[in-house]
Design a protein around this motif. Structure first.
Motif, PDB file in Angstrom:
ATOM      1  N   ALA A   1      -3.463  11.810  -2.808  1.00 47.52           N
ATOM      2  CA  ALA A   1      -2.775  10.528  -2.608  1.00 47.52           C
ATOM      3  C   ALA A   1      -2.831  10.039  -1.165  1.00 47.52           C
ATOM      4  CB  ALA A   1      -1.337  10.623  -3.092  1.00 47.52           C
ATOM      5  N   ALA A   2      -2.502  10.908  -0.239  1.00 45.25           N
ATOM      6  CA  ALA A   2      -2.477  10.491   1.170  1.00 45.25           C
ATOM      7  C   ALA A   2      -3.867  10.097   1.657  1.00 45.25           C
ATOM      8  CB  ALA A   2      -1.917  11.610   2.038  1.00 45.25           C
ATOM      9  N   LEU A   3      -4.881  10.821   1.236  1.00 42.69           N
ATOM     10  CA  LEU A   3      -6.244  10.499   1.648  1.00 42.69           C
ATOM     11  C   LEU A   3      -6.679   9.148   1.082  1.00 42.69           C
ATOM     12  CD1 LEU A   3      -8.863  11.319   3.054  1.00 42.69           C
ATOM     13  CD2 LEU A   3      -9.526  12.470   0.944  1.00 42.69           C
ATOM     14  N   ILE A   4      -6.379   8.905  -0.184  1.00 45.51           N
ATOM     15  CA  ILE A   4      -6.741   7.631  -0.821  1.00 45.51           C
ATOM     16  C   ILE A   4      -6.051   6.472  -0.107  1.00 45.51           C
ATOM     17  CG2 ILE A   4      -6.483   6.265  -2.932  1.00 45.51           C
ATOM     18  CD1 ILE A   4      -6.857   8.950  -4.468  1.00 45.51           C
TER      19      ILE A   4
ATOM     20  N   LEU B   1       0.814  -1.222   0.000  1.00 52.30           N
ATOM     21  CA  LEU B   1       0.000   0.000   0.000  1.00 52.30           C
ATOM     22  C   LEU B   1       0.846   1.271   0.000  1.00 52.30           C
ATOM     23  CD1 LEU B   1      -2.920  -0.888   2.447  1.00 52.30           C
ATOM     24  CD2 LEU B   1      -3.075  -0.480  -0.012  1.00 52.30           C
ATOM     25  N   SER B   2       2.084   1.148   0.435  1.00 51.57           N
ATOM     26  CA  SER B   2       2.961   2.319   0.498  1.00 51.57           C
ATOM     27  C   SER B   2       3.164   2.900  -0.901  1.00 51.57           C
ATOM     28  CB  SER B   2       4.310   1.927   1.102  1.00 51.57           C
ATOM     29  OG  SER B   2       5.150   3.053   1.164  1.00 51.57           O
ATOM     30  N   GLY B   3       2.783   4.143  -1.071  1.00 51.72           N
ATOM     31  CA  GLY B   3       2.899   4.797  -2.370  1.00 51.72           C
ATOM     32  C   GLY B   3       1.749   4.518  -3.306  1.00 51.72           C
ATOM     33  N   GLY B   4       0.787   3.705  -2.869  1.00 51.55           N
ATOM     34  CA  GLY B   4      -0.348   3.350  -3.713  1.00 51.55           C
ATOM     35  C   GLY B   4      -1.249   4.527  -4.041  1.00 51.55           C
ATOM     36  N   GLY B   5      -1.372   5.454  -3.129  1.00 53.11           N
ATOM     37  CA  GLY B   5      -2.188   6.637  -3.378  1.00 53.11           C
ATOM     38  C   GLY B   5      -1.634   7.470  -4.522  1.00 53.11           C
TER      39      GLY B   5
END
Length: 140
Positions: free
Chosen positions: A41-44, A23-27
């Motif tokens: 990105a951070a919210l997603i 999940l890291s960087g997935g947003g």
């Protein structure tokens, strides 16, 4: 967010790793692919993490719950198949909303009474001329 969960599941199935790593960087990935503002990105990513934590039965009260990192770390320690199951469950919980209650009732009723003949309504349009009625002044 559902897209991120599904992509994460595929990535983990192919490459292994943990939910935290996947999940890291997935947003950022989702924002780039779907042309969202990078600030989303951070919210997603946070919402996706919360969905996975809730799917695992470790519900949180907010996206900013301070226990989320610890809960995510405990999920990452589980076997890969359990992590994938939680990703699938989280993604499926975000499927389209069920139809409105009136539609469900109508569908249930039509099932009970058999199919009804469908007659499409005519086109909806605004009148092009003045109404056929005439209002008389008060007192007449």
């Amino acid at each position: 967010m559902r897209t991120l969960l599904l992509v994460t599941e595929i990535r983990m199935s192919d490459e292994g790793g943990t939910i935290t790593e996947a999940l890291s960087g997935g947003g950022e990935y989702i924002c780039e692919r779907l042309k969202f503002e990078p600030t989303m990105a951070a919210l997603i990513e946070t919402a996706a993490v919360q969905a996975v934590v809730c799917a695992a039965g470790l519900g949180t009260v907010s996206l900013l719950d301070p226990t989320v990192p610890r809960l995510l770390h405990s999920l990452s320690a589980l076997p890969l198949d359990r992590q994938l199951a939680f990703l699938r469950q989280a993604a499926s919980s975000l499927d389209d909303d069920p139809p409105p209650a009136r539609l469900q009732a109508a569908l249930a009723r039509s099932t009970l009474h058999g199919p009804a003949a469908f007659t499409p309504a005519g086109p909806a349009h605004a009148p092009t001329s003045a109404p056929a009625y005439r209002m008389s002044p008060p007192g007449r």
